[in-house]
Design a protein around this motif. Sequence first.
Motif, short mmCIF file in Angstrom:
data_model
loop_
_atom_site.label_atom_id
_atom_site.label_comp_id
_atom_site.label_asym_id
_atom_site.label_seq_id
_atom_site.Cartn_x
_atom_site.Cartn_y
_atom_site.Cartn_z
N GLN A 73 0.82 -1.21 0.00
CA GLN A 73 0.00 0.00 0.00
C GLN A 73 0.85 1.26 0.00
O GLN A 73 0.50 2.25 -0.64
N LYS A 74 2.01 1.24 0.69
CA LYS A 74 2.88 2.41 0.70
C LYS A 74 3.56 2.62 -0.64
O LYS A 74 3.75 3.75 -1.09
N ALA A 75 3.97 1.52 -1.29
CA ALA A 75 4.72 1.61 -2.54
C ALA A 75 3.84 1.58 -3.77
O ALA A 75 4.36 1.59 -4.89
N ALA A 76 2.52 1.52 -3.61
CA ALA A 76 1.62 1.45 -4.78
C ALA A 76 1.72 2.74 -5.58
O ALA A 76 1.69 3.83 -5.03
N PRO A 77 1.86 2.65 -6.91
CA PRO A 77 1.94 3.87 -7.73
C PRO A 77 0.60 4.59 -7.75
O PRO A 77 -0.46 3.97 -7.63
N PRO A 78 0.63 5.93 -7.86
CA PRO A 78 -0.64 6.66 -7.89
C PRO A 78 -1.43 6.35 -9.15
O PRO A 78 -0.86 6.14 -10.23
N LEU A 79 -2.73 6.32 -9.00
CA LEU A 79 -3.61 6.03 -10.12
C LEU A 79 -3.74 7.26 -11.01
O LEU A 79 -4.03 8.36 -10.52
N LYS A 80 -3.50 7.09 -12.30
CA LYS A 80 -3.61 8.18 -13.25
C LYS A 80 -4.79 7.94 -14.17
O LYS A 80 -4.98 6.83 -14.66
N ARG A 81 -5.57 9.00 -14.36
CA ARG A 81 -6.72 8.89 -15.24
C ARG A 81 -6.25 8.89 -16.69
O ARG A 81 -5.45 9.74 -17.09
N PRO A 82 -6.69 7.94 -17.50
CA PRO A 82 -6.22 7.91 -18.89
C PRO A 82 -6.73 9.10 -19.69
O PRO A 82 -7.75 9.71 -19.36
N ILE A 83 -5.98 9.43 -20.73
CA ILE A 83 -6.35 10.56 -21.59
C ILE A 83 -7.60 10.18 -22.39
O ILE A 83 -7.66 9.12 -22.99
N PRO A 84 -8.64 11.02 -22.36
CA PRO A 84 -9.86 10.67 -23.11
C PRO A 84 -9.60 10.63 -24.61
O PRO A 84 -8.83 11.43 -25.16
#
Length: 277
Positions: free
Chosen positions: A95-106
């Motif tokens: 949980q600490k090392a999980a990469p941040p979630l990025k919203r895909p480009i529409p």
Amino acid sequence: MSVRTNDQILHDRVNLPRLVKRLEKSVSEDDWSDSSQRDTWIKAQGTLQRIRHARLLLKNVEVDDHGTSPASEHRYQRLRATLDQVEAFVTEIEQKAAPPLKRPIPILPSIRAPKTKAADLETIPVEATLIPTEDTIQSVPSADDLIPSSQIESLSSGPLAPPTLPAASSATSNITATPTFLQNSRALQEELSEQLALMATQLRRNATHFSESLVKDKSVVEAMQEKIEGNFDFMKKERIRLRDFRGKSGSTTCLVIMSILVVLVAFMLMVLVIRVT
């Protein structure tokens, strides 16, 4: 549910303690802060997958262990507690090392709007035709609606002119006109259908190849099983022969030792007698 063989049960019982010890050792000895955050997250994901496999092995071992004793229950509880501790530690790191979630480009803004022509948007005029009903048929026309005889004579004497029909060329052109985006969609559908047909053919070939490989592997496994069973029988016979030989050799060894001791005692007595006399 498939029936598990004795070899599979023994395999799970042997691998379960080894896997738990390996997981506990990896958590206690490995340094989780040296590598990058992404590598740490991937490593934690792999460790969690191995923990799930260890839990599955523990469940199978508990199910296959029919005569459960207090010692085995204590061992299972200790393994389960170890897995819980390791999973809690690895889950926290994941949980600490999980990469941040990025919203895909529409993708929708990058798609161009279809171009429609003015001729494609024209609608074909439809003329309504009145169908007479029973009320109109049964209604009797009035005297004013009747045509006088003089007009009937003039109509009968004059030539009958056909009614004017609208030009069919414009209607035909409007009907046969197909929009550009409809043609594109039809071509796209045909291409997709061809690709689906090719994929279905390839899938059928893969299924056939897989079934043939399974048949070959089955024959190899059966041959290996026969060889292993033959080796097992041979080893049982050799074990019985070795046990018999060990019994016989033990008895002869004792006899040889006793003979040597008797000869030594007799020799000493003879020497003593010679000295005395």
